[in-house]
Motif scaffolding. Structure first.
Motif, mmCIF file in Angstrom:
data_model
loop_
_atom_site.group_PDB
_atom_site.id
_atom_site.type_symbol
_atom_site.label_atom_id
_atom_site.label_comp_id
_atom_site.label_asym_id
_atom_site.label_seq_id
_atom_site.Cartn_x
_atom_site.Cartn_y
_atom_site.Cartn_z
ATOM 1 N N LYS A 39 0.585 -1.290 -0.049
ATOM 2 C CA LYS A 39 -0.178 -0.042 0.104
ATOM 3 C C LYS A 39 0.710 1.353 -0.123
ATOM 4 O O LYS A 39 0.121 2.203 -0.456
ATOM 5 C CB LYS A 39 -0.827 -0.063 1.141
ATOM 6 N N ILE A 40 2.016 1.213 0.626
ATOM 7 C CA ILE A 40 2.624 2.811 0.481
ATOM 8 C C ILE A 40 2.970 2.942 -0.789
ATOM 9 O O ILE A 40 3.329 2.242 -1.537
ATOM 10 C CB ILE A 40 4.118 2.231 1.381
ATOM 11 N N LYS A 41 2.725 4.255 -1.299
ATOM 12 C CA LYS A 41 3.051 4.893 -2.438
ATOM 13 C C LYS A 41 4.485 5.680 -2.378
ATOM 14 O O LYS A 41 4.583 6.322 -1.860
ATOM 15 C CB LYS A 41 1.607 5.750 -2.626
ATOM 16 N N PHE A 70 8.710 11.890 3.489
ATOM 17 C CA PHE A 70 7.786 10.650 3.946
ATOM 18 C C PHE A 70 7.217 11.112 5.301
ATOM 19 O O PHE A 70 7.706 11.599 6.085
ATOM 20 C CB PHE A 70 8.419 9.354 4.047
ATOM 21 N N SER A 71 5.967 10.938 5.215
ATOM 22 C CA SER A 71 5.189 11.423 6.312
ATOM 23 C C SER A 71 4.904 10.353 7.220
ATOM 24 O O SER A 71 4.304 9.382 6.990
ATOM 25 C CB SER A 71 3.780 12.041 5.828
ATOM 26 N N LYS A 72 5.208 10.721 8.824
ATOM 27 C CA LYS A 72 4.749 10.072 9.883
ATOM 28 C C LYS A 72 3.056 9.618 9.897
ATOM 29 O O LYS A 72 2.552 8.675 10.092
ATOM 30 C CB LYS A 72 5.325 10.493 10.862
ATOM 31 N N ARG A 73 2.268 10.667 9.500
ATOM 32 C CA ARG A 73 1.077 10.721 9.434
ATOM 33 C C ARG A 73 0.466 9.715 8.385
ATOM 34 O O ARG A 73 -0.511 8.849 8.507
ATOM 35 C CB ARG A 73 0.427 11.981 9.227
ATOM 36 N N TYR A 74 1.197 9.493 7.301
ATOM 37 C CA TYR A 74 0.965 8.367 6.385
ATOM 38 C C TYR A 74 0.945 7.003 6.836
ATOM 39 O O TYR A 74 0.099 6.244 6.461
ATOM 40 C CB TYR A 74 2.030 8.554 5.066
ATOM 41 N N TYR A 77 -2.247 6.676 9.002
ATOM 42 C CA TYR A 77 -3.312 6.200 8.198
ATOM 43 C C TYR A 77 -3.393 4.806 7.666
ATOM 44 O O TYR A 77 -4.469 4.346 7.577
ATOM 45 C CB TYR A 77 -3.190 7.445 6.950
ATOM 46 N N LEU A 78 -2.148 4.575 7.154
ATOM 47 C CA LEU A 78 -2.271 3.011 6.546
ATOM 48 C C LEU A 78 -2.413 2.121 8.067
ATOM 49 O O LEU A 78 -3.151 1.053 7.412
ATOM 50 C CB LEU A 78 -0.875 2.767 5.861
#
Length: 117
Positions: A39-41, A70-74, A77-78
């Motif tokens: 899933k990581i884009k 690269f976001s920690k928030r991402y 979310y995942l």
């Protein structure tokens, strides 16, 4: 003007602690790592980690090392998306670790027991 030289890219390291779920046999870190890998884009394409994102794991934690933007928030979310896929989102939440600013923990919601008559 002098030509610009590219320096070393900054590597960001994140940790997701799944110990509460692994101890209760609700989660396997291998499946969570695979979910993140799929899933990581990177550059708008999912599952294409290349050299910019590295995933690893041990029994209780998943480690992500990524090049800087690269976001920690991402990751949060995942992780929430993964919990939702197993219908665990109603019982767990993802919070930042107390000691380490680059880590997340999965914790159970605290439910107050109101049995007063």
């Amino acid at each position: 003007m002098a030509p610009k030289t590219k320096g070393k890219k900054q590597i960001l390291k994140f940790t997701i602690d799944c110990s509460a779920l692994v101890n209760d046999d609700l989660l396997d870190t291998a499946s969570f790592e695979k979910f993140l890998a799929d899933k990581i884009k990177v550059n708008g394409k999912a599952g294409n980690l290349g050299e910019s994102v590295k995933l690893s794991r041990d029994k209780f934690k998943v480690f992500v090392a990524a090049q800087a933007p690269f976001s920690k928030r991402y990751l949060k979310y995942l992780t929430k998306k993964y919990l939702k896929s197993f219908q665990l989102r109603d019982y767990l939440h993802v919070v930042a670790a107390d000691k380490d600013r680059s880590a997340y923990e999965m914790r159970y919601f605290k439910v107050a027991d109101n049995t007063e008559a």
